[in-house]
Scaffold this motif. Structure first.
Motif, PDB file in Angstrom:
ATOM      1  N   CYS A 286      76.822  54.301  35.683  1.00  0.00           N
ATOM      2  CA  CYS A 286      75.855  55.105  35.567  1.00  0.00           C
ATOM      3  C   CYS A 286      75.299  55.629  34.391  1.00  0.00           C
ATOM      4  O   CYS A 286      74.128  55.683  33.882  1.00  0.00           O
ATOM      5  N   ASP A 287      76.027  55.110  33.082  1.00  0.00           N
ATOM      6  CA  ASP A 287      75.455  55.176  31.863  1.00  0.00           C
ATOM      7  C   ASP A 287      74.476  53.937  31.586  1.00  0.00           C
ATOM      8  O   ASP A 287      73.459  54.208  30.905  1.00  0.00           O
ATOM      9  N   LEU A 288      74.843  52.746  32.118  1.00  0.00           N
ATOM     10  CA  LEU A 288      74.092  51.716  32.011  1.00  0.00           C
ATOM     11  C   LEU A 288      72.692  52.045  32.840  1.00  0.00           C
ATOM     12  O   LEU A 288      71.606  51.828  32.368  1.00  0.00           O
ATOM     13  N   THR A 289      72.804  52.558  34.028  1.00  0.00           N
ATOM     14  CA  THR A 289      71.628  52.974  34.633  1.00  0.00           C
ATOM     15  C   THR A 289      70.751  54.136  33.849  1.00  0.00           C
ATOM     16  O   THR A 289      69.532  54.053  33.748  1.00  0.00           O
ATOM     17  N   GLN A 290      71.286  54.863  33.193  1.00  0.00           N
ATOM     18  CA  GLN A 290      70.461  55.980  32.496  1.00  0.00           C
ATOM     19  C   GLN A 290      69.943  55.284  31.236  1.00  0.00           C
ATOM     20  O   GLN A 290      69.110  55.580  30.799  1.00  0.00           O
ATOM     21  N   HIS A 291      70.721  54.205  30.752  1.00  0.00           N
ATOM     22  CA  HIS A 291      70.353  53.585  29.587  1.00  0.00           C
ATOM     23  C   HIS A 291      68.843  52.735  29.780  1.00  0.00           C
ATOM     24  O   HIS A 291      68.095  52.577  28.893  1.00  0.00           O
TER      25      HIS A 291
ATOM     26  N   SER B 200      89.011  50.812  25.377  1.00  0.00           N
ATOM     27  CA  SER B 200      88.328  50.579  26.653  1.00  0.00           C
ATOM     28  C   SER B 200      87.374  49.466  26.533  1.00  0.00           C
ATOM     29  O   SER B 200      86.749  49.198  25.779  1.00  0.00           O
ATOM     30  N   GLU B 201      87.348  48.733  27.674  1.00  0.00           N
ATOM     31  CA  GLU B 201      86.370  47.298  27.842  1.00  0.00           C
ATOM     32  C   GLU B 201      85.024  48.015  28.496  1.00  0.00           C
ATOM     33  O   GLU B 201      85.050  48.600  29.365  1.00  0.00           O
ATOM     34  N   ARG B 202      84.211  47.747  27.705  1.00  0.00           N
ATOM     35  CA  ARG B 202      82.646  47.951  28.148  1.00  0.00           C
ATOM     36  C   ARG B 202      82.177  46.756  29.170  1.00  0.00           C
ATOM     37  O   ARG B 202      81.572  45.806  28.679  1.00  0.00           O
ATOM     38  N   LEU B 203      82.455  46.959  30.332  1.00  0.00           N
ATOM     39  CA  LEU B 203      82.055  45.859  31.480  1.00  0.00           C
ATOM     40  C   LEU B 203      80.501  45.933  31.764  1.00  0.00           C
ATOM     41  O   LEU B 203      79.981  44.859  32.176  1.00  0.00           O
ATOM     42  N   HIS B 204      79.943  46.919  31.646  1.00  0.00           N
ATOM     43  CA  HIS B 204      78.473  47.081  32.024  1.00  0.00           C
ATOM     44  C   HIS B 204      77.452  46.841  30.874  1.00  0.00           C
ATOM     45  O   HIS B 204      77.475  47.733  30.016  1.00  0.00           O
ATOM     46  N   LYS B 205      76.715  45.724  30.884  1.00  0.00           N
ATOM     47  CA  LYS B 205      76.181  45.286  29.837  1.00  0.00           C
ATOM     48  C   LYS B 205      74.641  45.281  30.221  1.00  0.00           C
ATOM     49  O   LYS B 205      74.268  44.894  31.494  1.00  0.00           O
ATOM     50  N   CYS B 206      73.641  45.728  29.344  1.00  0.00           N
ATOM     51  CA  CYS B 206      72.263  45.834  29.451  1.00  0.00           C
ATOM     52  C   CYS B 206      71.687  44.423  29.260  1.00  0.00           C
ATOM     53  O   CYS B 206      72.099  43.560  28.459  1.00  0.00           O
TER      54      CYS B 206
ATOM     55  N   CYS C  20      68.932  44.318  26.203  1.00  0.00           N
ATOM     56  CA  CYS C  20      69.557  44.305  24.612  1.00  0.00           C
ATOM     57  C   CYS C  20      71.057  44.066  24.773  1.00  0.00           C
ATOM     58  O   CYS C  20      71.585  43.830  25.776  1.00  0.00           O
ATOM     59  N   ASN C  21      71.595  44.302  23.914  1.00  0.00           N
ATOM     60  CA  ASN C  21      73.112  43.752  23.664  1.00  0.00           C
ATOM     61  C   ASN C  21      74.134  45.101  23.785  1.00  0.00           C
ATOM     62  O   ASN C  21      75.188  45.032  23.705  1.00  0.00           O
ATOM     63  N   SER C  22      73.485  46.099  24.138  1.00  0.00           N
ATOM     64  CA  SER C  22      74.260  47.410  24.470  1.00  0.00           C
ATOM     65  C   SER C  22      75.184  47.089  25.584  1.00  0.00           C
ATOM     66  O   SER C  22      74.845  46.384  26.752  1.00  0.00           O
ATOM     67  N   SER C  23      76.484  47.781  25.658  1.00  0.00           N
ATOM     68  CA  SER C  23      77.185  47.760  26.810  1.00  0.00           C
ATOM     69  C   SER C  23      77.789  49.186  27.017  1.00  0.00           C
ATOM     70  O   SER C  23      78.088  49.856  25.974  1.00  0.00           O
TER      71      SER C  23
END
Length: 557
Positions: A199-204, A182-188, A191-194
């Motif tokens: 909702c996972d990005l918001t929680q991150h 799966s492609e991780r479209l939501h990037k922080c 930092c380099n996290s995706s």
């Protein structure tokens, strides 16, 4: 005008005009009877044109097609998160509302759906309605039976369309697809996290802000997610609502039970891309990858040393910093022996006393929860050991335990040291071996200066301080702590051929290992000195053993 309850029942009974010839279930419409009959015949007339899956009902096909189209018609009114099925939306909304309308009459647990309550209630009644037709094993959930059946067929029915990997359970396939394809479209932005989901990005992002809005009323601990607080509360209540049907182990969290079940099934759906290792869960794979990358995420705040594992950091702090500051010893209230605080806690378990953990099936009681769990396996069918070795017929409780045992027959040693040529049958052996390359020796004797890398070595050493030596020599007055040392004494002192000769000098030895150690003395220079008398030794271990001969107060090593 209102009908009485008895009249309402009669009305409902009259409405059921169509009955199944096999099980006599009644239905109000012929269509419902037709759909029901397919359960008995196995007919699945509705075909998915994308992947070829078949279904007994058109509604099942309709729900399945959403997997391919990505359609999610059910949206949450609180956070706009969307779901492909209505029941998943209901489960999700309970996170916002906190409403769980179905209570358990036996304990304080509440559930969102009646089906969840029904499955949970079987932990109280012991009911296991799902029976294996091959071996007679019974289970409380149909999903557990399905996993069990794959042992008999050796079938992994769920295959990845991208890489061809197959899995025993659908959730393992989904997790595999998320991680690898799966492609991780939501990037922080910080930092380099995706992430796969917004909702996972918001929680991150709460990690960067440090915000923890959910706090415990009992101890004041705070959490980023409501699910974190919910899991934490189980620590205070002591509740462990999830139990294993195979070995009766209980768990606080469903994820812990899920990971535990893979021990019985032998499924390891998380392979390493670099080596041939595979793991039961993604967290174990993540920890393993650090061995290849050289990452050491846990650092000591007192001296800056870095470690791969959290427990290694804890051992380091206790050994190098805590014990250096606090060397005070405390007396045992039973025998009066003086010990350090952490050693005193272990020592107290040796004295007879109250056993707080009681078995509910017999009168046995135990000092530790771990011992009671091991005992509970004896009450399960086959003593909890359902996997047998084809070579020697030994029985084991899990596939992984059987795999470890089989290596004793095959001689396979899959765990190799990257620093030397040593290899081991088990990962624990390699882990203990790696301590030999480092300077850290976390286990120390309270009675002398002896220190070692494993708990087992410390236990053996402690027996040398015992007054009684239980293995006497029948030919002389010598006594020994261990039987294998007595055996070595008998060969060396009272007989036995010395068939291993040194090619450099004329020395002879009874054991090949003794010859190897002797040859190293010729090859390696004696570079390890005793700091008390200056004597040189070829190995650091020889110098450590020699130091024990000097009085303790005069030794600085």
């Amino acid at each position: 005008m209102s009908l009485k309850p008895e009249t309402m029942k009669n009305v409902k009974r009259r409405k059921k005009r169509f009955f199944c010839e096999i099980c006599n279930d009644g239905f109000s419409q012929r269509l419902h009877l037709t759909e029901h009959t397919r359960k008995h015949t196995g007919e699945r007339p509705f075909l998915c044109e994308v992947c070829g899956s078949t279904f007994a009902q058109s509604s099942g096909l309709k729900r399945h097609v959403r997997i391919h189209t990505g359609e999610k018609p059910y949206a949450c009114e609180f956070c706009n998160l969307k779901f492909p099925r209505k029941y998943k939306l209901l489960l999700h909304k309970a996170i916002h509302t906190g409403v769980k309308p179905f209570p358990c009459s036996e304990c304080s647990a509440f559930f969102i759906t009646p089906s969840s309550l029904k499955v949970h209630f079987r932990t109280h009644t012991g009911e296991k309605p799902h029976v294996c037709e091959v071996c007679g094993s019974s289970f409380s959930q149909s999903a557990t039976l399905k996993i069990h059946m794959s042992k008999h067929t050796d079938e992994n029915p769920y295959s990845c369309e991208v890489c061809g990997c197959s899995f025993m359970e659908r959730p393992h396939l989904k997790e595999h697809f998320k991680i690898y394809h799966s492609e991780r479209l939501h990037k922080c932005n910080m930092c380099n996290s995706s992430f796969l989901k917004k909702c996972d990005l918001t929680q991150h992002m709460l990690v960067h802000s440090g915000e923890k809005p959910y706090s415990c009323d009992t101890c004041g601990s705070s959490f980023r997610k409501p699910s974190g607080l919910k899991k934490h509360m189980l620590i205070h209540t002591g509740e462990k609502p999830y139990s294993c049907d195979v070995c009766l182990s209980t768990f606080r969290y469903s994820s812990s039970l899920k990971n535990h079940m893979s021990v019985h099934t032998g499924v390891k759906p998380y392979p390493c891309d670099i080596c041939s290792s595979s793991f039961h869960n993604s967290s174990s794979l993540k920890q393993h990858m650090m061995i290849h990358t050289g990452e050491q995420p846990y650092s000591c705040q007192l001296c800056g040393s870095k470690f791969l594992y959290r427990y290694t950091l804890k051992q380091h702090v206790l050994k190098m910093h805590v014990t250096m500051k606090n060397t005070e010893k405390y007396p045992c209230t039973i025998c009066g022996k003086l010990l350090k605080e952490q050693s005193l806690q272990r020592h107290m378990l040796r004295h007879p006393g109250e056993n707080p953990y009681h078995c509910q099936l017999c009168d046995s009681s135990f000092r530790r929860m771990l011992d009671m769990k091991a005992h509970m396996k004896s009450h399960s069918s086959g003593g909890g050991r359902s996997y047998s070795c084809e070579v020697c017929n030994s029985l084991f409780a899990s596939v992984s335990a059987l795999e470890k045992h089989v290596r004793t027959h095959t001689g396979e040693k899959p765990y190799s040291c990257e620093l030397c040529s040593s290899s081991f049958q088990q990962g624990a052996g390699l882990k203990n071996h790696m301590l030999l390359h480092g300077e850290e020796r976390p286990y120390s004797c309270d009675l002398c200066r002896f220190s070692c890398t494993t708990v087992g070595s410390l236990k053996k050493h402690l027996q040398t301080h015992a007054v009684k030596k239980r293995h006497p020599c029948q030919l002389c007055k010598s006594t020994f702590t261990y039987r294998h040392i007595l055996k070595r004494h008998m060969l060396k002192t009272h007989g036995g051929a010395k068939k291993f000769s040194c090619t450099i000098c004329e020395s002879k030895f009874m054991h090949r290992n003794s010859l190897k150690k002797h040859i190293k003395a010729h090859v390696d220079p004696q570079k390890y000195p005793c700091e008390t008398c200056g004597k040189l030794f070829a190995k650091k271990s020889y110098a450590r053993k020699h130091v024990l001969k000097h009085p303790k107060e005069n030794t600085t090593m």
